[in-house]
Motif scaffolding. Structure first.
Motif, PDB file in Angstrom:
ATOM      1  N   ARG A   1       0.822  -1.206   0.000  1.00  0.00           N
ATOM      2  CA  ARG A   1       0.000   0.000   0.000  1.00  0.00           C
ATOM      3  C   ARG A   1       0.858   1.259   0.000  1.00  0.00           C
ATOM      4  NH1 ARG A   1      -4.680  -1.997   4.329  1.00  0.00           N
ATOM      5  NH2 ARG A   1      -5.830  -3.298   2.833  1.00  0.00           N
ATOM      6  N   ARG A   2       1.989   1.191   0.690  1.00  0.00           N
ATOM      7  CA  ARG A   2       2.898   2.334   0.695  1.00  0.00           C
ATOM      8  C   ARG A   2       3.419   2.616  -0.715  1.00  0.00           C
ATOM      9  NH1 ARG A   2       6.174   0.832   4.752  1.00  0.00           N
ATOM     10  NH2 ARG A   2       4.844   1.906   6.243  1.00  0.00           N
ATOM     11  N   ARG A   3       3.619   1.543  -1.486  1.00  0.00           N
ATOM     12  CA  ARG A   3       4.094   1.698  -2.866  1.00  0.00           C
ATOM     13  C   ARG A   3       2.952   1.907  -3.854  1.00  0.00           C
ATOM     14  NH1 ARG A   3       8.127   2.700  -0.464  1.00  0.00           N
ATOM     15  NH2 ARG A   3      10.027   1.421  -0.403  1.00  0.00           N
ATOM     16  N   ARG A   4       1.724   1.894  -3.333  1.00  0.00           N
ATOM     17  CA  ARG A   4       0.533   2.149  -4.153  1.00  0.00           C
ATOM     18  C   ARG A   4       0.401   1.142  -5.293  1.00  0.00           C
ATOM     19  NH1 ARG A   4       0.163   8.823  -4.417  1.00  0.00           N
ATOM     20  NH2 ARG A   4       0.225   9.132  -2.150  1.00  0.00           N
ATOM     21  N   LEU A   5       0.564  -0.113  -4.928  1.00  0.00           N
ATOM     22  CA  LEU A   5       0.427  -1.200  -5.893  1.00  0.00           C
ATOM     23  C   LEU A   5      -0.768  -2.064  -5.514  1.00  0.00           C
ATOM     24  CD1 LEU A   5       4.152  -2.402  -6.170  1.00  0.00           C
ATOM     25  CD2 LEU A   5       2.887  -1.090  -7.879  1.00  0.00           C
ATOM     26  N   SER A   6      -1.459  -2.561  -6.514  1.00  0.00           N
ATOM     27  CA  SER A   6      -2.515  -3.544  -6.259  1.00  0.00           C
ATOM     28  C   SER A   6      -1.866  -4.912  -6.072  1.00  0.00           C
ATOM     29  CB  SER A   6      -3.484  -3.587  -7.439  1.00  0.00           C
ATOM     30  OG  SER A   6      -2.839  -4.115  -8.592  1.00  0.00           O
ATOM     31  N   GLN A   7      -2.646  -5.864  -5.595  1.00  0.00           N
ATOM     32  CA  GLN A   7      -2.113  -7.223  -5.460  1.00  0.00           C
ATOM     33  C   GLN A   7      -1.699  -7.769  -6.824  1.00  0.00           C
ATOM     34  OE1 GLN A   7      -5.178  -9.414  -3.375  1.00  0.00           O
ATOM     35  NE2 GLN A   7      -4.306  -8.905  -1.364  1.00  0.00           N
TER      36      GLN A   7
ATOM     37  N   SER B   1      10.069  -8.527  -1.479  1.00  0.00           N
ATOM     38  CA  SER B   1      10.813  -7.388  -0.928  1.00  0.00           C
ATOM     39  C   SER B   1      11.518  -6.621  -2.040  1.00  0.00           C
ATOM     40  CB  SER B   1      11.843  -7.871   0.097  1.00  0.00           C
ATOM     41  OG  SER B   1      11.223  -8.492   1.192  1.00  0.00           O
ATOM     42  N   ALA B   2      12.122  -7.358  -2.966  1.00  0.00           N
ATOM     43  CA  ALA B   2      12.817  -6.713  -4.079  1.00  0.00           C
ATOM     44  C   ALA B   2      11.827  -5.975  -4.982  1.00  0.00           C
ATOM     45  CB  ALA B   2      13.598  -7.750  -4.874  1.00  0.00           C
ATOM     46  N   ALA B   3      10.688  -6.605  -5.255  1.00  0.00           N
ATOM     47  CA  ALA B   3       9.680  -5.983  -6.106  1.00  0.00           C
ATOM     48  C   ALA B   3       9.123  -4.711  -5.472  1.00  0.00           C
ATOM     49  CB  ALA B   3       8.549  -6.963  -6.392  1.00  0.00           C
ATOM     50  N   LEU B   4       9.061  -4.698  -4.150  1.00  0.00           N
ATOM     51  CA  LEU B   4       8.541  -3.544  -3.418  1.00  0.00           C
ATOM     52  C   LEU B   4       9.623  -2.516  -3.102  1.00  0.00           C
ATOM     53  CD1 LEU B   4       6.215  -5.477  -0.958  1.00  0.00           C
ATOM     54  CD2 LEU B   4       5.454  -3.796  -2.673  1.00  0.00           C
ATOM     55  N   ASP B   5      10.858  -2.823  -3.495  1.00  0.00           N
ATOM     56  CA  ASP B   5      11.989  -1.933  -3.210  1.00  0.00           C
ATOM     57  C   ASP B   5      12.082  -1.633  -1.711  1.00  0.00           C
ATOM     58  OD1 ASP B   5      14.232  -0.426  -3.826  1.00  0.00           O
ATOM     59  OD2 ASP B   5      13.086   1.415  -4.163  1.00  0.00           O
ATOM     60  N   VAL B   6      11.971  -2.686  -0.918  1.00  0.00           N
ATOM     61  CA  VAL B   6      12.066  -2.555   0.536  1.00  0.00           C
ATOM     62  C   VAL B   6      13.533  -2.418   0.920  1.00  0.00           C
ATOM     63  CG1 VAL B   6      11.612  -3.712   2.739  1.00  0.00           C
ATOM     64  CG2 VAL B   6       9.967  -3.915   0.863  1.00  0.00           C
ATOM     65  N   PRO B   7      13.892  -1.449   1.781  1.00  0.00           N
ATOM     66  CA  PRO B   7      15.282  -1.322   2.231  1.00  0.00           C
ATOM     67  C   PRO B   7      15.771  -2.611   2.893  1.00  0.00           C
ATOM     68  CG  PRO B   7      14.007   0.617   2.851  1.00  0.00           C
ATOM     69  CD  PRO B   7      13.023  -0.397   2.343  1.00  0.00           C
TER      70      PRO B   7
ATOM     71  N   ARG C   1       9.276  13.098   2.432  1.00  0.00           N
ATOM     72  CA  ARG C   1       9.239  12.090   1.363  1.00  0.00           C
ATOM     73  C   ARG C   1       9.938  10.809   1.799  1.00  0.00           C
ATOM     74  NH1 ARG C   1      10.529  16.515  -2.034  1.00  0.00           N
ATOM     75  NH2 ARG C   1      12.704  15.812  -2.116  1.00  0.00           N
ATOM     76  N   GLN C   2      11.048  10.940   2.506  1.00  0.00           N
ATOM     77  CA  GLN C   2      11.778   9.764   2.962  1.00  0.00           C
ATOM     78  C   GLN C   2      10.961   8.976   3.985  1.00  0.00           C
ATOM     79  OE1 GLN C   2      15.701  10.694   4.397  1.00  0.00           O
ATOM     80  NE2 GLN C   2      16.314   8.552   4.574  1.00  0.00           N
ATOM     81  N   VAL C   3      10.279   9.690   4.868  1.00  0.00           N
ATOM     82  CA  VAL C   3       9.413   9.034   5.855  1.00  0.00           C
ATOM     83  C   VAL C   3       8.302   8.276   5.143  1.00  0.00           C
ATOM     84  CG1 VAL C   3       7.722   9.427   7.687  1.00  0.00           C
ATOM     85  CG2 VAL C   3       9.908  10.634   7.742  1.00  0.00           C
ATOM     86  N   ASN C   4       7.667   8.905   4.161  1.00  0.00           N
ATOM     87  CA  ASN C   4       6.568   8.260   3.441  1.00  0.00           C
ATOM     88  C   ASN C   4       7.048   7.050   2.647  1.00  0.00           C
ATOM     89  OD1 ASN C   4       4.750  10.155   4.422  1.00  0.00           O
ATOM     90  ND2 ASN C   4       4.926  11.488   2.628  1.00  0.00           N
ATOM     91  N   ALA C   5       8.262   7.132   2.121  1.00  0.00           N
ATOM     92  CA  ALA C   5       8.784   6.038   1.298  1.00  0.00           C
ATOM     93  C   ALA C   5       9.222   4.844   2.127  1.00  0.00           C
ATOM     94  CB  ALA C   5       9.953   6.528   0.448  1.00  0.00           C
ATOM     95  N   THR C   6       9.692   5.088   3.355  1.00  0.00           N
ATOM     96  CA  THR C   6      10.252   4.009   4.161  1.00  0.00           C
ATOM     97  C   THR C   6       9.378   3.580   5.320  1.00  0.00           C
ATOM     98  OG1 THR C   6      11.443   5.519   5.642  1.00  0.00           O
ATOM     99  CG2 THR C   6      12.581   4.845   3.631  1.00  0.00           C
ATOM    100  N   GLY C   7       8.522   4.467   5.808  1.00  0.00           N
ATOM    101  CA  GLY C   7       7.735   4.143   6.994  1.00  0.00           C
ATOM    102  C   GLY C   7       8.578   4.038   8.244  1.00  0.00           C
TER     103      GLY C   7
END
Length: 281
Positions: free
Chosen positions: A18-24, A57-63, A173-179
């Motif tokens: 949801r943070r990345r604004r992607l559907s399933q 995780s890679a697809a979502l670009d998770v740190p 922006r960094q807060v929104n991107a990383t949570g």
């Protein structure tokens, strides 16, 4: 999120999606999976394999730090180690960092972590650090505190309103991107520092320079105008390395370049590289 909930990893993955604004379906396509399987993972009806957690995780670009968190939530060991910059494991990286800092003289350069804490800097950073009180230097100086705190650099900024707006937008922006909760706490802190009494300066209507918001610092030698770029390491496999950034400052005009070169020539009696900037760390 409830402690011990079987779908803990699914809940975390759903938050990232949801943070990345992607559907399933969007995420399933990116991760070479199916929307049904992803739905089952998010609701706890299916348990993802270690490989699937890493693919998602890679697809979502998770740190990398949060990828380890996802793996732990799924019951797997972390995939990425977290080292100290002084560990022998990162000796080659430390050498590269030291080389970049030294080579960038006579212009300022600083090394920061994911929370913008200053880990090291070169001699030229003195022009930005002079007069900073001890309470902003311990336990480690932080770029946002150093710049925006009323006791810090803000008192010497000729365009504080513009810089404050730019810095807060960047951090938000960094807060929104990383949570990241720690980054969010930092944003809440620095956003409540006193704003300048006067409104932010409007952009000139005439000949506009290449940098929209330079750093304009009042010094005894005159007003210095600088801009910066960020350098990071490609394809990191260590959490610390993935979060490391080097900010390199450059003069925006010939007056600033000449002043920085002159200050460098007069700085022979200062401590060795990096000393005094972060409490000798």
């Amino acid at each position: 999120m409830s402690e011990g909930k079987p779908s803990q990893v699914g809940t975390l993955l759903r938050e990232w999606r949801r943070r990345r604004r992607l559907s399933q379906l969007d995420l399933a396509l990116l991760a070479d999976s199916s929307a049904r399987h992803l739905s089952y993972v998010e609701t706890g009806r299916a348990h993802p394999s270690r490989t699937m957690v890493l693919r998602l995780s890679a697809a979502l670009d998770v740190p990398l730090r949060e990828r380890n968190t996802l793996l732990l939530a799924a019951g797997y060991a972390p995939a990425y180690r977290e080292s100290s910059l002084d560990d022998a494991y990162l000796a080659s990286v430390r050498t590269a960092v030291d080389t970049m800092l030294a080579a960038h003289e006579p212009y300022p350069a600083v090394v920061v972590d994911r929370l913008w804490n200053v880990l090291d800097g070169n001699h030229a950073m003195t022009v930005l650090m002079d007069g900073i009180p001890p309470h902003l230097l311990r336990p480690r100086p932080n770029v946002f505190r150093l710049t925006l705190h009323p006791d810090g650099l803000s008192a010497r900024l000729a365009n504080l309103g513009e810089v404050r707006t730019l810095f807060l937008e960047r951090l938000r922006r960094q807060v929104n991107a990383t949570g990241d909760a720690d980054l969010r706490a930092l944003y809440e802190e620095v956003s409540h520092y006193p704003a300048p009494a006067e409104p932010a300066e409007e952009a000139p209507t005439g000949d506009v320079g290449p940098i929209q918001v330079p750093l304009r610092v009042r010094t005894p030698f005159g007003e210095l105008s600088m801009f910066s770029t960020m350098a990071t390491f490609g394809a990191p496999a260590d959490v610390t390395l993935s979060e490391l950034a080097i900010e390199l400052f450059y003069p925006l005009d010939e007056f600033t370049a000449t002043a920085l070169r002159g200050l460098s020539a007069a700085r022979h009696d200062l401590p060795a590289h990096g000393e005094g900037l972060v409490g000798g760390a």
